[in-house]
Motif scaffolding. Sequence first.
Motif, PDB file in Angstrom:
ATOM      1  N   ILE A 147       2.835  11.076  -9.674  1.00  0.00           N
ATOM      2  CA  ILE A 147       2.113  11.507 -10.871  1.00  0.00           C
ATOM      3  C   ILE A 147       1.831  13.006 -10.748  1.00  0.00           C
ATOM      4  O   ILE A 147       1.338  13.475  -9.716  1.00  0.00           O
ATOM      5  CB  ILE A 147       0.805  10.716 -11.028  1.00  0.00           C
ATOM      6  N   PRO A 148       2.137  13.787 -11.755  1.00  0.00           N
ATOM      7  CA  PRO A 148       1.927  15.249 -11.663  1.00  0.00           C
ATOM      8  C   PRO A 148       0.492  15.607 -11.313  1.00  0.00           C
ATOM      9  O   PRO A 148      -0.459  15.123 -11.939  1.00  0.00           O
ATOM     10  CB  PRO A 148       2.308  15.745 -13.064  1.00  0.00           C
ATOM     11  N   GLY A 149       0.322  16.465 -10.317  1.00  0.00           N
ATOM     12  CA  GLY A 149      -1.013  16.884  -9.917  1.00  0.00           C
ATOM     13  C   GLY A 149      -1.723  17.710 -10.964  1.00  0.00           C
ATOM     14  O   GLY A 149      -2.955  17.733 -11.019  1.00  0.00           O
ATOM     15  N   GLU A 150      -0.949  18.416 -11.801  1.00  0.00           N
ATOM     16  CA  GLU A 150      -1.562  19.224 -12.855  1.00  0.00           C
ATOM     17  C   GLU A 150      -2.339  18.366 -13.833  1.00  0.00           C
ATOM     18  O   GLU A 150      -3.373  18.780 -14.377  1.00  0.00           O
ATOM     19  CB  GLU A 150      -0.486  20.019 -13.616  1.00  0.00           C
ATOM     20  N   LEU A 151      -1.833  17.132 -14.077  1.00  0.00           N
ATOM     21  CA  LEU A 151      -2.523  16.234 -14.987  1.00  0.00           C
ATOM     22  C   LEU A 151      -3.887  15.836 -14.445  1.00  0.00           C
ATOM     23  O   LEU A 151      -4.883  15.803 -15.180  1.00  0.00           O
ATOM     24  CB  LEU A 151      -1.657  14.981 -15.215  1.00  0.00           C
ATOM     25  N   LEU A 152      -3.953  15.572 -13.144  1.00  0.00           N
ATOM     26  CA  LEU A 152      -5.225  15.205 -12.522  1.00  0.00           C
ATOM     27  C   LEU A 152      -6.162  16.408 -12.434  1.00  0.00           C
ATOM     28  O   LEU A 152      -7.379  16.272 -12.617  1.00  0.00           O
ATOM     29  CB  LEU A 152      -4.970  14.618 -11.135  1.00  0.00           C
ATOM     30  N   ASP A 153      -5.580  17.588 -12.153  1.00  0.00           N
ATOM     31  CA  ASP A 153      -6.418  18.793 -12.073  1.00  0.00           C
ATOM     32  C   ASP A 153      -7.044  19.132 -13.422  1.00  0.00           C
ATOM     33  O   ASP A 153      -8.202  19.575 -13.489  1.00  0.00           O
ATOM     34  CB  ASP A 153      -5.582  19.968 -11.577  1.00  0.00           C
ATOM     35  N   SER A 154      -6.297  18.928 -14.491  1.00  0.00           N
ATOM     36  CA  SER A 154      -6.852  19.205 -15.817  1.00  0.00           C
ATOM     37  C   SER A 154      -8.000  18.257 -16.142  1.00  0.00           C
ATOM     38  O   SER A 154      -8.982  18.650 -16.793  1.00  0.00           O
ATOM     39  CB  SER A 154      -5.754  19.080 -16.875  1.00  0.00           C
ATOM     40  N   ALA A 155      -7.898  17.001 -15.678  1.00  0.00           N
ATOM     41  CA  ALA A 155      -8.995  16.054 -15.898  1.00  0.00           C
ATOM     42  C   ALA A 155     -10.226  16.460 -15.099  1.00  0.00           C
ATOM     43  O   ALA A 155     -11.360  16.340 -15.578  1.00  0.00           O
ATOM     44  CB  ALA A 155      -8.545  14.648 -15.514  1.00  0.00           C
ATOM     45  N   ARG A 156     -10.026  16.990 -13.888  1.00  0.00           N
ATOM     46  CA  ARG A 156     -11.172  17.451 -13.083  1.00  0.00           C
ATOM     47  C   ARG A 156     -11.847  18.660 -13.736  1.00  0.00           C
ATOM     48  O   ARG A 156     -13.070  18.797 -13.694  1.00  0.00           O
ATOM     49  CB  ARG A 156     -10.698  17.793 -11.673  1.00  0.00           C
ATOM     50  N   ILE A 157     -11.032  19.531 -14.303  1.00  0.00           N
ATOM     51  CA  ILE A 157     -11.609  20.697 -14.984  1.00  0.00           C
ATOM     52  C   ILE A 157     -12.477  20.248 -16.160  1.00  0.00           C
ATOM     53  O   ILE A 157     -13.519  20.855 -16.455  1.00  0.00           O
ATOM     54  CB  ILE A 157     -10.490  21.647 -15.445  1.00  0.00           C
TER      55      ILE A 157
ATOM     56  N   LEU B 109      -8.910   7.735 -11.884  1.00  0.00           N
ATOM     57  CA  LEU B 109      -8.121   6.594 -11.438  1.00  0.00           C
ATOM     58  C   LEU B 109      -7.953   5.565 -12.551  1.00  0.00           C
ATOM     59  O   LEU B 109      -6.823   5.101 -12.812  1.00  0.00           O
ATOM     60  CB  LEU B 109      -8.789   5.954 -10.216  1.00  0.00           C
ATOM     61  N   PHE B 110      -9.051   5.210 -13.212  1.00  0.00           N
ATOM     62  CA  PHE B 110      -8.999   4.118 -14.185  1.00  0.00           C
ATOM     63  C   PHE B 110      -8.536   4.574 -15.566  1.00  0.00           C
ATOM     64  O   PHE B 110      -8.005   3.759 -16.326  1.00  0.00           O
ATOM     65  CB  PHE B 110     -10.382   3.464 -14.300  1.00  0.00           C
ATOM     66  N   ARG B 111      -8.707   5.843 -15.905  1.00  0.00           N
ATOM     67  CA  ARG B 111      -8.324   6.323 -17.227  1.00  0.00           C
ATOM     68  C   ARG B 111      -6.953   6.986 -17.265  1.00  0.00           C
ATOM     69  O   ARG B 111      -6.311   7.011 -18.318  1.00  0.00           O
ATOM     70  CB  ARG B 111      -9.381   7.318 -17.749  1.00  0.00           C
ATOM     71  N   ILE B 112      -6.496   7.523 -16.139  1.00  0.00           N
ATOM     72  CA  ILE B 112      -5.233   8.271 -16.139  1.00  0.00           C
ATOM     73  C   ILE B 112      -4.201   7.627 -15.221  1.00  0.00           C
ATOM     74  O   ILE B 112      -3.079   7.318 -15.638  1.00  0.00           O
ATOM     75  CB  ILE B 112      -5.471   9.734 -15.720  1.00  0.00           C
ATOM     76  N   VAL B 113      -4.579   7.428 -13.944  1.00  0.00           N
ATOM     77  CA  VAL B 113      -3.597   6.979 -12.950  1.00  0.00           C
ATOM     78  C   VAL B 113      -3.146   5.547 -13.219  1.00  0.00           C
ATOM     79  O   VAL B 113      -1.938   5.264 -13.256  1.00  0.00           O
ATOM     80  CB  VAL B 113      -4.195   7.117 -11.530  1.00  0.00           C
TER      81      VAL B 113
ATOM     82  N   LEU C 247       0.833  -1.208   0.000  1.00  0.00           N
ATOM     83  CA  LEU C 247       0.000   0.000   0.000  1.00  0.00           C
ATOM     84  C   LEU C 247       0.864   1.254   0.000  1.00  0.00           C
ATOM     85  O   LEU C 247       0.595   2.214  -0.743  1.00  0.00           O
ATOM     86  CB  LEU C 247      -0.920  -0.016   1.216  1.00  0.00           C
ATOM     87  N   VAL C 248       1.911   1.264   0.807  1.00  0.00           N
ATOM     88  CA  VAL C 248       2.800   2.427   0.871  1.00  0.00           C
ATOM     89  C   VAL C 248       3.539   2.620  -0.455  1.00  0.00           C
ATOM     90  O   VAL C 248       3.713   3.750  -0.935  1.00  0.00           O
ATOM     91  CB  VAL C 248       3.787   2.263   2.044  1.00  0.00           C
ATOM     92  N   VAL C 249       3.975   1.522  -1.064  1.00  0.00           N
ATOM     93  CA  VAL C 249       4.688   1.621  -2.345  1.00  0.00           C
ATOM     94  C   VAL C 249       3.773   2.184  -3.431  1.00  0.00           C
ATOM     95  O   VAL C 249       4.154   3.088  -4.188  1.00  0.00           O
ATOM     96  CB  VAL C 249       5.245   0.243  -2.747  1.00  0.00           C
ATOM     97  N   VAL C 250       2.551   1.669  -3.525  1.00  0.00           N
ATOM     98  CA  VAL C 250       1.617   2.149  -4.550  1.00  0.00           C
ATOM     99  C   VAL C 250       1.241   3.601  -4.285  1.00  0.00           C
ATOM    100  O   VAL C 250       1.141   4.418  -5.214  1.00  0.00           O
ATOM    101  CB  VAL C 250       0.365   1.252  -4.588  1.00  0.00           C
ATOM    102  N   ARG C 251       1.026   3.962  -3.023  1.00  0.00           N
ATOM    103  CA  ARG C 251       0.687   5.353  -2.684  1.00  0.00           C
ATOM    104  C   ARG C 251       1.809   6.307  -3.089  1.00  0.00           C
ATOM    105  O   ARG C 251       1.554   7.379  -3.661  1.00  0.00           O
ATOM    106  CB  ARG C 251       0.426   5.465  -1.179  1.00  0.00           C
ATOM    107  N   ALA C 252       3.050   5.912  -2.806  1.00  0.00           N
ATOM    108  CA  ALA C 252       4.176   6.761  -3.179  1.00  0.00           C
ATOM    109  C   ALA C 252       4.284   6.908  -4.697  1.00  0.00           C
ATOM    110  O   ALA C 252       4.621   7.981  -5.212  1.00  0.00           O
ATOM    111  CB  ALA C 252       5.472   6.182  -2.607  1.00  0.00           C
ATOM    112  N   PHE C 253       3.974   5.835  -5.416  1.00  0.00           N
ATOM    113  CA  PHE C 253       4.007   5.916  -6.877  1.00  0.00           C
ATOM    114  C   PHE C 253       2.927   6.863  -7.386  1.00  0.00           C
ATOM    115  O   PHE C 253       3.159   7.665  -8.300  1.00  0.00           O
ATOM    116  CB  PHE C 253       3.810   4.517  -7.469  1.00  0.00           C
ATOM    117  N   PHE C 254       1.734   6.779  -6.800  1.00  0.00           N
ATOM    118  CA  PHE C 254       0.655   7.683  -7.207  1.00  0.00           C
ATOM    119  C   PHE C 254       0.999   9.136  -6.916  1.00  0.00           C
ATOM    120  O   PHE C 254       0.608  10.036  -7.667  1.00  0.00           O
ATOM    121  CB  PHE C 254      -0.639   7.304  -6.487  1.00  0.00           C
ATOM    122  N   GLN C 255       1.728   9.377  -5.831  1.00  0.00           N
ATOM    123  CA  GLN C 255       2.098  10.746  -5.489  1.00  0.00           C
ATOM    124  C   GLN C 255       3.086  11.339  -6.486  1.00  0.00           C
ATOM    125  O   GLN C 255       3.182  12.570  -6.602  1.00  0.00           O
ATOM    126  CB  GLN C 255       2.702  10.790  -4.083  1.00  0.00           C
TER     127      GLN C 255
END
Length: 307
Positions: A182-192, A201-205, A172-180
């Motif tokens: 990932i650039p936050g700007e990429l996720l923010d653009s998807a939310r916009i 999660l399923f399309r980008i991360v 869990l810690v390894v996967v969480r660190a890997f997710f962290q």
Amino acid sequence: MTATTNLRASRRRHPERPAWEEDPGIAGRTAKGVVLTAVVLAVLVPLWVVLVTSLSSRETINAAGGLVVVPRGLDLSAYRIIFSGGQISKALLISTLVTVVGTVFSLVLTVLAAYGLSRPGSVLHRGLLFYFLLTFLIYPGLVPSYLVVTGLGLKDSLWSLILPGAVSVFNLVVVRAFFQNIPGELLDSARIDGAGEFRILFRIVLPLSRAVVAVVGLFYAVGYWNIWFNALLYIDDNEKFPIQRILQSYILAGQAPQTSGAVGVTLPPTLAIKMAVVVVTVAPIALVYPFVQRHFTRGVIVGAVKG
């Protein structure tokens, strides 16, 4: 002048080596080759002996006085007994079922929990993270775990082999660190653009995290395939034994497995059956590992750098 140039050239580093490390000399390369060869032989020779013994006839095993090193003919009778529909065949099916279901179940839980904990603004982020990390320091022990499993009515159920170890905090810690990472700007653009968290999660991360998911999935699969201690504690029905429990009882305790072979058929030597069980137990993970090996460096090292 020529001698000085040759000396400098001989001390010139390989481009991929650090600035403080020179190329090893002849003695260093020879010693490294000898050590690596010894390590490889120490791994391959026992596997070779086990494989050859499992494929040997009674006469060959008797002539060798036990384990066979040099093959003399090919005898598949031990594997025919294993896959004839007896106890070992059932144990293989149970281990396969537990491994597949357990790996998928654990991956789903781990990915969902890691993604939630990797988002700083998630609900109860710090409290849940502290709760998970606390298990690194405090382990409840064997007796409380046994009482929980039996209290939930999981005794003699295949779920007792899956649920107690469904989530590994290390994974869990390894996967969480890997997710962290990932650039936050990429996720923010998807939310916009109107994407929800599950779609992100399923399309980008997840497409960007195939390496760590593959490695963690292999960790879970190896753990479920090699499970025997939980089976020793929670499974009393012989028909529900996984292959590792059969291996433990057959090789260590000396109990012969039940087979459904025809009456009057000459059985192969006991040693050949034992070695065939070992081969069948080791082979699945050994065959899967090369396909996941290329993800190890990126999946584990990158995922473990950021805590």
